[in-house]
Scaffold this motif. Structure first.
Motif, PDB file in Angstrom:
ATOM      1  N   ALA A   1      80.829   2.671  10.124  1.00  0.00           N
ATOM      2  CA  ALA A   1      79.042   3.109   9.987  1.00  0.00           C
ATOM      3  C   ALA A   1      78.290   1.815  10.437  1.00  0.00           C
ATOM      4  O   ALA A   1      78.610   0.569  10.069  1.00  0.00           O
ATOM      5  N   LEU A   2      77.383   2.072  11.323  1.00  0.00           N
ATOM      6  CA  LEU A   2      76.893   1.256  11.682  1.00  0.00           C
ATOM      7  C   LEU A   2      75.362   1.117  10.863  1.00  0.00           C
ATOM      8  O   LEU A   2      74.670   1.476  11.280  1.00  0.00           O
ATOM      9  N   ASN A   3      75.608   0.492  10.600  1.00  0.00           N
ATOM     10  CA  ASN A   3      74.255  -0.662   9.721  1.00  0.00           C
ATOM     11  C   ASN A   3      73.637  -1.909  11.054  1.00  0.00           C
ATOM     12  O   ASN A   3      73.799  -1.761  11.532  1.00  0.00           O
ATOM     13  N   SER A   4      72.692  -1.867  10.589  1.00  0.00           N
ATOM     14  CA  SER A   4      71.243  -2.602  11.574  1.00  0.00           C
ATOM     15  C   SER A   4      72.371  -4.140  11.772  1.00  0.00           C
ATOM     16  O   SER A   4      72.231  -4.543  12.900  1.00  0.00           O
ATOM     17  N   SER A   5      73.112  -4.705  10.863  1.00  0.00           N
ATOM     18  CA  SER A   5      74.341  -6.172  10.918  1.00  0.00           C
ATOM     19  C   SER A   5      74.717  -5.532  12.185  1.00  0.00           C
ATOM     20  O   SER A   5      75.423  -6.734  13.016  1.00  0.00           O
TER      21      SER A   5
ATOM     22  N   GLN B   1      77.990  15.157  16.914  1.00  0.00           N
ATOM     23  CA  GLN B   1      76.262  15.138  16.661  1.00  0.00           C
ATOM     24  C   GLN B   1      75.824  15.805  14.869  1.00  0.00           C
ATOM     25  O   GLN B   1      75.895  16.174  15.421  1.00  0.00           O
ATOM     26  N   PRO B   2      76.884  15.221  14.096  1.00  0.00           N
ATOM     27  CA  PRO B   2      76.992  15.939  12.907  1.00  0.00           C
ATOM     28  C   PRO B   2      74.983  15.966  12.125  1.00  0.00           C
ATOM     29  O   PRO B   2      75.291  16.040  10.769  1.00  0.00           O
ATOM     30  N   GLU B   3      74.316  14.502  13.171  1.00  0.00           N
ATOM     31  CA  GLU B   3      73.279  14.467  12.342  1.00  0.00           C
ATOM     32  C   GLU B   3      72.420  15.635  10.986  1.00  0.00           C
ATOM     33  O   GLU B   3      71.706  16.032  10.069  1.00  0.00           O
ATOM     34  N   ILE B   4      72.321  17.232  12.114  1.00  0.00           N
ATOM     35  CA  ILE B   4      72.101  18.499  11.469  1.00  0.00           C
ATOM     36  C   ILE B   4      72.448  18.586  10.465  1.00  0.00           C
ATOM     37  O   ILE B   4      71.406  18.855   9.321  1.00  0.00           O
ATOM     38  N   ASN B   5      73.374  18.025   9.287  1.00  0.00           N
ATOM     39  CA  ASN B   5      73.814  18.448   8.024  1.00  0.00           C
ATOM     40  C   ASN B   5      72.994  17.239   7.338  1.00  0.00           C
ATOM     41  O   ASN B   5      72.838  18.032   6.385  1.00  0.00           O
TER      42      ASN B   5
ATOM     43  N   GLY C   1      75.752   8.332  15.806  1.00  0.00           N
ATOM     44  CA  GLY C   1      75.312   6.874  16.246  1.00  0.00           C
ATOM     45  C   GLY C   1      76.681   6.909  16.725  1.00  0.00           C
ATOM     46  O   GLY C   1      76.726   6.008  18.235  1.00  0.00           O
ATOM     47  N   GLY C   2      77.969   6.246  16.319  1.00  0.00           N
ATOM     48  CA  GLY C   2      79.162   6.424  16.777  1.00  0.00           C
ATOM     49  C   GLY C   2      79.343   6.828  18.256  1.00  0.00           C
ATOM     50  O   GLY C   2      79.814   6.355  19.601  1.00  0.00           O
ATOM     51  N   LEU C   3      79.026   7.745  18.545  1.00  0.00           N
ATOM     52  CA  LEU C   3      79.324   9.090  19.971  1.00  0.00           C
ATOM     53  C   LEU C   3      78.406   7.891  20.383  1.00  0.00           C
ATOM     54  O   LEU C   3      78.376   7.862  21.771  1.00  0.00           O
TER      55      LEU C   3
ATOM     56  N   GLY D   1      69.555  17.100   7.767  1.00  0.00           N
ATOM     57  CA  GLY D   1      68.574  16.775   7.976  1.00  0.00           C
ATOM     58  C   GLY D   1      67.506  16.398   9.308  1.00  0.00           C
ATOM     59  O   GLY D   1      66.612  16.549   9.110  1.00  0.00           O
ATOM     60  N   ILE D   2      68.252  15.889   9.834  1.00  0.00           N
ATOM     61  CA  ILE D   2      67.763  14.882  11.430  1.00  0.00           C
ATOM     62  C   ILE D   2      67.785  15.790  12.339  1.00  0.00           C
ATOM     63  O   ILE D   2      69.334  16.433  12.204  1.00  0.00           O
ATOM     64  N   ILE D   3      68.059  14.642  14.029  1.00  0.00           N
ATOM     65  CA  ILE D   3      68.777  15.234  14.858  1.00  0.00           C
ATOM     66  C   ILE D   3      69.240  13.789  15.750  1.00  0.00           C
ATOM     67  O   ILE D   3      69.105  13.197  14.948  1.00  0.00           O
ATOM     68  N   PRO D   4      69.616  13.540  16.581  1.00  0.00           N
ATOM     69  CA  PRO D   4      70.610  12.508  16.640  1.00  0.00           C
ATOM     70  C   PRO D   4      69.349  12.008  17.147  1.00  0.00           C
ATOM     71  O   PRO D   4      68.234  12.655  18.264  1.00  0.00           O
ATOM     72  N   GLY D   5      69.184  10.528  17.538  1.00  0.00           N
ATOM     73  CA  GLY D   5      67.666   9.677  17.628  1.00  0.00           C
ATOM     74  C   GLY D   5      68.427   8.359  18.643  1.00  0.00           C
ATOM     75  O   GLY D   5      67.458   7.772  18.842  1.00  0.00           O
ATOM     76  N   ALA D   6      69.864   8.310  18.934  1.00  0.00           N
ATOM     77  CA  ALA D   6      70.280   6.835  20.106  1.00  0.00           C
ATOM     78  C   ALA D   6      70.818   7.609  21.070  1.00  0.00           C
ATOM     79  O   ALA D   6      71.336   7.046  21.438  1.00  0.00           O
ATOM     80  N   GLY D   7      69.776   8.897  21.695  1.00  0.00           N
ATOM     81  CA  GLY D   7      70.850   9.582  22.943  1.00  0.00           C
ATOM     82  C   GLY D   7      71.210  10.311  23.024  1.00  0.00           C
ATOM     83  O   GLY D   7      72.065  11.346  24.058  1.00  0.00           O
ATOM     84  N   GLY D   8      71.667  11.215  21.448  1.00  0.00           N
ATOM     85  CA  GLY D   8      72.757  12.095  22.011  1.00  0.00           C
ATOM     86  C   GLY D   8      72.321  13.858  22.213  1.00  0.00           C
ATOM     87  O   GLY D   8      73.142  14.182  22.726  1.00  0.00           O
ATOM     88  N   THR D   9      71.120  13.516  22.208  1.00  0.00           N
ATOM     89  CA  THR D   9      70.175  15.150  22.965  1.00  0.00           C
ATOM     90  C   THR D   9      70.626  14.656  24.551  1.00  0.00           C
ATOM     91  O   THR D   9      69.858  15.532  24.872  1.00  0.00           O
TER      92      THR D   9
END
Ligand code: DAK
Length: 259
Positions: free
Chosen positions: A29-33, A131-135, A110-112, A137-145
């Protein structure tokens, strides 16, 4: 190079740098660090003349299962809008040298998006893309759409983003999301072989080629053709162009100097 905790850095072969995501307990998982470390490592590689191509990889089970949900869960709209982490994504997207993603297992959220920010994707047979972000309650936020839609087209991108549809490795290959699918045991080796071949080519031409192909995603056709022409002309100002053409005419192998 700086010290890292969440990624491993190697130089597995002449001209090749390798960044390995290393949070196996949370499927990378991609955290900020981690994102800071990836950007720092790439910044160092970009000014290292001994590195001409970089591979970004995870492990067999996961390239990355997305951004770190435990880090994201408590955030507010203001936190997201003011998050300076977006600079790391820009650093990755603007990395001037060829960047190969060697992916396996989960390539999600975010991995994809991270893998799609790279230039070439090589996948193991076990790779799963989504891009399972919909699960959440959000959408992709780093280029997925955006990046995904440009590759797979609207209808499938919509299914993936609206309904968390996953792709297997062969589907990803058919759609052009990845350029090669290889057995699990050899996917990293395969990426390394490709990296070695690319690293042996004319370095300034490599960067001009990357810049020009990427322009196809940013610019309309006339502007893209103009940029390509400029990059093409610029290369006639390099010793490597003279060397490459003379070597061809003299029927010998070119010796690239990167100037
Ligand atoms: N974040 C945090 N931890 C995660 C994680 C994630 N994305 N994915 C997995 N883990 C953790 C699990 O919590 C679990 O930890 P423990 O419970 O053992 O402590 C461990 O990894 C193993 O996971 P599972 O037990 O769930 O393993 P399974 O094999 O059963 O399932 C799975 C694997 C990949 C199907 C499942 O873990 C899963 O659904 N993970 C979440 C996938 C996901 O929803 N990804 C999208 C996240 S949202 C942005 C930049 C980026 C983004 C947005 C904006 N800006 C720059 C603005 C990106 C957002 C996202 O990626």
């Amino acid at each position: 190079m700086a010290e890292f905790e969440l990624i491993l850095i190697e130089k597995p072969s002449d001209g090749v740098g390798l960044i390995r995501l290393n949070r196996p307990k949370v499927l990378n998982a991609l955290n900020s660090s981690v994102m800071n470390e990836i950007a720092t490592a790439l910044t160092a590689f970009s000014s290292d003349p001994n590195v001409r191509v970089v591979i970004l990889t995870g492990n067999e089970k996961a390239f990355a299962a997305g951004s770190d949900i435990s880090e994201m869960s408590g955030k507010t709209e203001t936190n997201i809008l003011q998050d300076t982490g977006v600079r790391n994504w820009q650093t990755i997207a603007n990395f001037p040298k060829p960047l190969i993603a060697a992916v396996s297992g989960f390539v999600l959220g975010g991995g994809l998006e991270l893998a799609m920010t790279c230039d070439i994707m090589i996948a193991s047979e076990s790779a799963r893309f989504g891009q399972p972000e919909i699960n959440l309650g959000i959408i992709p936020g780093a280029g997925g759409t955006q990046r995904l839609t440009r590759v797979v087209g609207k209808s499938l991108a919509m299914e993936m983003v609206l309904n968390a549809r996953m792709l297997n490795a062969n589907e990803a290959l058919r759609l052009g999301l990845v350029s090669k699918v290889v057995p699990l045991e050899t996917y990293l080796e395969n990426a390394l072989e490709l990296a070695k071949q690319i690293a042996a080519r004319a370095p300034i031409a490599l960067q001009a080629a990357k810049k020009s192909v990427n322009a196809a995603f940013e610019l309309g056709l006339s502007k893209g053709l103009e940029l390509e022409r400029q990059q093409f002309a610029m290369l006639f100002n390099t010793s490597d162009q003279k060397e490459g053409m003379n070597a061809f005419l003299e029927r010998r192998r070119a010796k690239w100097q990167g100037k």
